[in-house]
Write an enzyme that holds these catalytic residues in place. Structure first.
Site, PDB file in Angstrom:
ATOM      1  N   ARG A 169      -1.033   6.589 -26.708  1.00 43.20           N
ATOM      2  CA  ARG A 169      -1.275   5.274 -25.648  1.00 43.20           C
ATOM      3  C   ARG A 169      -2.424   4.493 -26.267  1.00 43.20           C
ATOM      4  NH1 ARG A 169      -2.106   6.412 -19.418  1.00 43.20           N
ATOM      5  NH2 ARG A 169      -3.476   7.900 -20.438  1.00 43.20           N
ATOM      6  N   TYR A 229     -14.154   8.596 -21.665  1.00 45.53           N
ATOM      7  CA  TYR A 229     -14.406  10.282 -21.670  1.00 45.53           C
ATOM      8  C   TYR A 229     -14.773  10.663 -22.965  1.00 45.53           C
ATOM      9  CZ  TYR A 229     -11.751  10.816 -17.253  1.00 45.53           C
ATOM     10  OH  TYR A 229     -11.426  10.995 -15.711  1.00 45.53           O
ATOM     11  N   GLU A 344      -3.632  15.612  -7.067  1.00 44.18           N
ATOM     12  CA  GLU A 344      -4.072  14.243  -7.579  1.00 44.18           C
ATOM     13  C   GLU A 344      -3.301  13.295  -6.445  1.00 44.18           C
ATOM     14  OE1 GLU A 344      -3.809  13.462 -11.588  1.00 44.18           O
ATOM     15  OE2 GLU A 344      -2.710  11.546 -11.303  1.00 44.18           O
TER      16      GLU A 344
HETATM   17  C1  3EB Z   1      -8.411  11.767 -14.350  1.00 45.30           C
HETATM   18  O1  3EB Z   1      -9.119  10.942 -13.535  1.00 45.30           O
HETATM   19  C2  3EB Z   1      -7.387  12.435 -13.935  1.00 45.30           C
HETATM   20  O2  3EB Z   1      -3.927   9.226 -18.117  1.00 45.30           O
HETATM   21  O3  3EB Z   1      -2.965   7.696 -17.098  1.00 45.30           O
HETATM   22  C3  3EB Z   1      -5.370  10.094 -13.508  1.00 45.30           C
HETATM   23  C4  3EB Z   1      -4.693   8.836 -13.720  1.00 45.30           C
HETATM   24  C5  3EB Z   1      -5.506  11.034 -14.564  1.00 45.30           C
HETATM   25  C6  3EB Z   1      -4.017   8.461 -14.776  1.00 45.30           C
HETATM   26  C7  3EB Z   1      -3.639   8.774 -17.253  1.00 45.30           C
HETATM   27  C8  3EB Z   1      -4.809  10.548 -15.819  1.00 45.30           C
HETATM   28  C9  3EB Z   1      -4.264   9.479 -15.855  1.00 45.30           C
HETATM   29  O4  3EB Z   1      -8.528  11.767 -15.602  1.00 45.30           O
HETATM   30  C10 3EB Z   1      -5.957  12.310 -14.481  1.00 45.30           C
END
Ligand code: 3EB
Length: 350
Positions: A169, A229, A344
């Site tokens: 992605r 991240y 979530e």
């Molecule tokens: C996070 O906050 C939790 O990879 O598209 C939340 C929403 C999460 C979207 C994505 C991942 C995604 O990292 C995981």
């Protein structure tokens, strides 16, 4: 029985309904302008009602919704995106879409193979998505839902499938950004809101909304932007905003991404369902507030719970914290993209 359809008098260009299969037959028969249909369920697809629902859908997400009393077929749910005005179908590669001149809904599915990491396939399909948006003039990606089977399992190269997905992605976002006349300068600074959770079967299933105008990208100050991240979470980061707001004529909308118990970049309250629910709702509240909304203004919420056994407890904990009518919340049993996350929540105001 609750009415799952938005009233016909609704003037909104984009309308949404999520209903248990069996509540009112095939959505295709209702004579509305359909932008897209999603069927959720990993039940027995050989059942006639399931087959009919499958035929009427654009994308099938093998993910179990929790049974609704009005559902005659257990955990099958159908999600329908309607248009007030007629729609036109478009496609590019494996990406299929419909639009009503104002908003575009599209989807694709790709198979996952045990021997091959998904990175290249995900990258290619996301590139097709961007090319379709470029060709049709719906250049701005607002919201994406991603469902990835074996999301927490290691792939053939030993990389967690979610991380391989993120790599593909992310490469597509970067590649499209760099592509001369097809460049989408927003793609690095302005991400769509998104969800990425697990599903059954062997595949990646994606559906999305895009528009002609940019969405506003919203972040949560107590969470690190996901696209920043650190490498501990994978070779390339996820590509999403905490929320996006977009406006159609007469219709302001908010899309809140899947929101979990993450502070900074770290999962918190590991092993503690109630703690994770609380932190996720706090994050949801912060993001909604940054978009000028209260939790009570969120009309459509989905809760993804990792363990089926946690569903009753998660619902009981979340209900009072969210303070919205239970009819607005739909619960699914799904793996969350980090092994240590139990729950979530995503939300929309349309
Ligand atoms: C996070 O906050 C939790 O990879 O598209 C939340 C929403 C999460 C979207 C994505 C991942 C995604 O990292 C995981």
């Amino acid at each position: 029985m609750p009415d799952f359809l938005p009233p016909r008098s609704t003037p909104h260009l984009l309308q949404y309904a999520l209903s248990p299969v069996g509540a009112h037959g095939s959505v295709a028969a209702l004579g509305r302008h359909v932008l897209g249909r999603v069927l959720y369920g990993s039940a027995d697809m050989a059942h006639p009602a399931a087959r009919q629902a499958l035929q009427a859908s654009d994308v099938h997400v093998p993910l179990a919704g929790t049974p609704h009393p009005a559902a005659t077929h257990g955990a099958l749910w159908q999600e329908c995106w309607y248009s007030r005005t007629p729609v036109q179908a478009v496609r590019h590669g494996h990406v299929r879409a419909r639009h009503n001149q104002h908003v575009l809904w599209g989807c694709f599915s790709l198979p996952l193979h045990a021997q091959t990491p998904c990175t290249a396939d995900v990258q290619q399909h996301y590139l097709h998505l961007f090319e379709l948006l470029h060709q049709t003039g719906f250049a701005h990606l607002w919201r994406v839902w991603n469902f990835v089977s074996h999301i927490n399992a290691a792939d053939a190269q030993g990389l967690e499938t979610y991380r391989a997905f993120n790599q593909g992605r992310s490469l597509a976002f970067a590649q499209f950004f760099d592509r001369g006349e097809q460049a989408m300068p927003w793609a690095r600074r302005q991400m769509p809101a998104a969800t990425a959770v697990g599903c059954a079967g062997n595949g990646v299933h994606v559906y999305f909304l895009a528009g002609r105008q940019p969405a506003r990208h919203i972040e949560n100050p107590r969470q690190q932007p996901a696209y920043h991240y650190p490498a501990a979470y994978g070779p390339l980061p996820p590509s999403f905003a905490r929320a996006s707001t977009a406006t159609l004529p007469g219709q302001p909308m908010l899309f809140v991404s899947g929101t979990a118990s993450i502070i900074g970049h770290s999962s918190v309250h590991i092993g503690d369902l109630a703690g994770q629910c609380r932190t996720a709702v706090e994050n949801l509240h912060i993001v909604a507030a940054r978009a000028g909304r209260s939790l009570q203004q969120l009309q459509h919420l989905k809760v993804y719970v990792r363990h089926a056994r946690d569903v009753p407890a998660a619902c009981a904990i979340l209900q009072p914290l969210l303070g919205v009518e239970p009819e607005r919340i739909t619960c699914f049993v799904a793996d969350i993209c980090r092994q240590n996350l139990l729950v979530e929540i995503e939300a929309m105001q349309l």
